[in-house]
Design a protein around this motif. Structure first.
Motif, PDB file in Angstrom:
ATOM      1  N   SER A  32       0.696  -1.229  -0.135  1.00 17.81           N
ATOM      2  CA  SER A  32       0.032   0.032  -0.173  1.00 17.81           C
ATOM      3  C   SER A  32       0.900   1.084   0.003  1.00 17.81           C
ATOM      4  O   SER A  32       2.084   1.287   0.667  1.00 17.81           O
ATOM      5  N   PRO A  33       0.465   2.239  -0.692  1.00 12.16           N
ATOM      6  CA  PRO A  33      -0.912   2.553  -1.105  1.00 12.16           C
ATOM      7  C   PRO A  33      -1.006   1.620  -2.455  1.00 12.16           C
ATOM      8  O   PRO A  33       0.227   1.258  -2.938  1.00 12.16           O
ATOM      9  N   THR A  34      -2.108   1.618  -3.052  1.00 15.81           N
ATOM     10  CA  THR A  34      -2.201   0.821  -4.345  1.00 15.81           C
ATOM     11  C   THR A  34      -2.027   1.634  -5.667  1.00 15.81           C
ATOM     12  O   THR A  34      -2.109   2.855  -5.546  1.00 15.81           O
ATOM     13  N   ASP A  35      -1.828   0.802  -6.616  1.00 16.05           N
ATOM     14  CA  ASP A  35      -1.402   1.803  -7.750  1.00 16.05           C
ATOM     15  C   ASP A  35      -2.700   2.200  -8.310  1.00 16.05           C
ATOM     16  O   ASP A  35      -3.682   1.905  -8.529  1.00 16.05           O
ATOM     17  N   GLY A  36      -2.513   3.785  -8.588  1.00 21.16           N
ATOM     18  CA  GLY A  36      -3.843   4.395  -8.982  1.00 21.16           C
ATOM     19  C   GLY A  36      -4.304   5.158  -7.933  1.00 21.16           C
ATOM     20  O   GLY A  36      -5.401   5.894  -8.238  1.00 21.16           O
ATOM     21  N   ALA A  37      -4.011   4.862  -6.559  1.00 19.41           N
ATOM     22  CA  ALA A  37      -4.592   5.712  -5.368  1.00 19.41           C
ATOM     23  C   ALA A  37      -4.666   6.938  -5.465  1.00 19.41           C
ATOM     24  O   ALA A  37      -3.723   7.654  -5.981  1.00 19.41           O
ATOM     25  N   THR A  38      -5.685   7.762  -4.840  1.00 20.25           N
ATOM     26  CA  THR A  38      -5.764   9.097  -4.699  1.00 20.25           C
ATOM     27  C   THR A  38      -5.398   9.457  -3.257  1.00 20.25           C
ATOM     28  O   THR A  38      -6.090   8.745  -2.447  1.00 20.25           O
ATOM     29  N   LEU A  39      -4.380  10.162  -2.702  1.00 23.00           N
ATOM     30  CA  LEU A  39      -3.829  10.375  -1.429  1.00 23.00           C
ATOM     31  C   LEU A  39      -4.324  11.797  -0.960  1.00 23.00           C
ATOM     32  O   LEU A  39      -4.141  12.620  -1.777  1.00 23.00           O
ATOM     33  N   PRO A  41      -2.838  14.820   1.115  1.00 23.25           N
ATOM     34  CA  PRO A  41      -1.608  15.221   1.677  1.00 23.25           C
ATOM     35  C   PRO A  41      -1.707  15.452   3.204  1.00 23.25           C
ATOM     36  O   PRO A  41      -0.454  15.486   3.893  1.00 23.25           O
ATOM     37  N   LEU A  42      -2.887  15.748   3.724  1.00 22.01           N
ATOM     38  CA  LEU A  42      -3.019  16.017   5.274  1.00 22.01           C
ATOM     39  C   LEU A  42      -2.924  14.793   5.904  1.00 22.01           C
ATOM     40  O   LEU A  42      -2.948  14.976   7.056  1.00 22.01           O
ATOM     41  N   ASP A  43      -3.289  13.656   5.275  1.00 17.72           N
ATOM     42  CA  ASP A  43      -3.292  12.410   6.031  1.00 17.72           C
ATOM     43  C   ASP A  43      -1.818  11.724   6.145  1.00 17.72           C
ATOM     44  O   ASP A  43      -0.851  12.290   5.297  1.00 17.72           O
ATOM     45  N   GLU A  44      -1.499  11.005   7.079  1.00 17.52           N
ATOM     46  CA  GLU A  44      -0.329  10.430   7.299  1.00 17.52           C
ATOM     47  C   GLU A  44      -0.190   9.294   6.161  1.00 17.52           C
ATOM     48  O   GLU A  44      -1.084   8.279   6.045  1.00 17.52           O
ATOM     49  N   ILE A  45       0.773   9.347   5.270  1.00 15.78           N
ATOM     50  CA  ILE A  45       0.830   8.508   4.116  1.00 15.78           C
ATOM     51  C   ILE A  45       2.102   7.313   4.526  1.00 15.78           C
ATOM     52  O   ILE A  45       3.114   7.972   4.707  1.00 15.78           O
ATOM     53  N   ARG A  46       1.531   5.968   4.508  1.00 10.85           N
ATOM     54  CA  ARG A  46       2.594   5.005   5.007  1.00 10.85           C
ATOM     55  C   ARG A  46       2.830   4.167   3.597  1.00 10.85           C
ATOM     56  O   ARG A  46       1.537   3.771   3.107  1.00 10.85           O
ATOM     57  N   LEU A  47       3.899   3.810   3.336  1.00 11.86           N
ATOM     58  CA  LEU A  47       4.291   2.907   2.266  1.00 11.86           C
ATOM     59  C   LEU A  47       4.599   1.403   3.027  1.00 11.86           C
ATOM     60  O   LEU A  47       5.026   1.638   3.657  1.00 11.86           O
ATOM     61  N   SER A  48       3.763   0.515   2.700  1.00 13.72           N
ATOM     62  CA  SER A  48       3.795  -0.846   3.287  1.00 13.72           C
ATOM     63  C   SER A  48       4.588  -1.750   1.994  1.00 13.72           C
ATOM     64  O   SER A  48       4.104  -1.482   0.846  1.00 13.72           O
ATOM     65  N   TYR A  49       5.408  -2.324   2.193  1.00 12.38           N
ATOM     66  CA  TYR A  49       6.323  -3.247   1.286  1.00 12.38           C
ATOM     67  C   TYR A  49       6.946  -4.329   1.882  1.00 12.38           C
ATOM     68  O   TYR A  49       6.783  -4.535   3.041  1.00 12.38           O
ATOM     69  N   ILE A 105      15.333  -5.921  -9.879  1.00 17.64           N
ATOM     70  CA  ILE A 105      14.119  -6.093  -9.270  1.00 17.64           C
ATOM     71  C   ILE A 105      13.441  -4.999  -8.574  1.00 17.64           C
ATOM     72  O   ILE A 105      14.001  -4.516  -7.810  1.00 17.64           O
ATOM     73  N   GLY A 106      12.068  -4.917  -8.822  1.00 15.30           N
ATOM     74  CA  GLY A 106      11.544  -3.620  -8.242  1.00 15.30           C
ATOM     75  C   GLY A 106      10.035  -3.644  -8.466  1.00 15.30           C
ATOM     76  O   GLY A 106       9.551  -4.353  -9.578  1.00 15.30           O
ATOM     77  N   GLN A 107       9.399  -2.590  -7.904  1.00 17.06           N
ATOM     78  CA  GLN A 107       8.247  -2.422  -8.376  1.00 17.06           C
ATOM     79  C   GLN A 107       7.790  -0.848  -8.087  1.00 17.06           C
ATOM     80  O   GLN A 107       8.233  -0.317  -7.187  1.00 17.06           O
ATOM     81  N   CYS A 108       7.166  -0.327  -9.127  1.00 21.45           N
ATOM     82  CA  CYS A 108       6.609   1.031  -9.058  1.00 21.45           C
ATOM     83  C   CYS A 108       5.198   1.205  -9.385  1.00 21.45           C
ATOM     84  O   CYS A 108       4.603   0.414  -9.952  1.00 21.45           O
ATOM     85  N   ILE A 109       4.769   2.206  -8.537  1.00 17.78           N
ATOM     86  CA  ILE A 109       3.135   2.465  -8.718  1.00 17.78           C
ATOM     87  C   ILE A 109       3.205   4.110  -8.981  1.00 17.78           C
ATOM     88  O   ILE A 109       3.974   4.883  -8.714  1.00 17.78           O
TER      89      ILE A 109
END
Length: 114
Positions: A32-39, A41-49, A105-109
């Motif tokens: 997360s976030p998922t590909d194509g997500a709308t975020l 900016p006032l929320d705490e945004i965490r990247l889970s990997y 090796i990687g992933q981009c969203i």
């Protein structure tokens, strides 16, 4: 077709049908976030990997819009993203070797920050 040719053909078909990551070549997955997500900016945004560096990798790096922003030493975790400016953003997790060079090796969203 003799037995040698049959076994060789069968083995070739197996190797072509099974993804390389099944053989321990490594992986990088953004949960997360998922590909194509709308975020927001006032929320705490965490990247889970989740990362498996495989035999050639050592750890991973996080890139935002092509710029390295973090070294990810854990195989699985969360990273709190700094404030993201509005617009479309590219988030990438890439496996790197001990010299910090990406090994392919990687992933981009893509996400949109509103």
């Amino acid at each position: 077709m003799n037995q040698k040719h049959f076994l060789a053909t069968l083995a070739l078909g197996f190797f072509l049908a099974v993804p390389a990551t099944s053989f321990g070549q490594g992986k990088a997955l953004i949960i997360s976030p998922t590909d194509g997500a709308t975020l927001d900016p006032l929320d705490e945004i965490r990247l889970s990997y989740e990362v498996n560096p495989g035999p050639r990798g050592d750890h991973a790096h996080l890139y935002i819009d092509g710029k390295e922003v973090a070294i990810l030493r854990k195989r699985k975790g969360d990273y709190l993203l700094e404030t993201l400016s509005s617009g479309k953003r590219s988030l990438c997790v890439k496996v790197v070797n001990k010299a910090h060079v990406p090994i392919g090796i990687g992933q981009c969203i893509q996400v949109t920050v509103k």
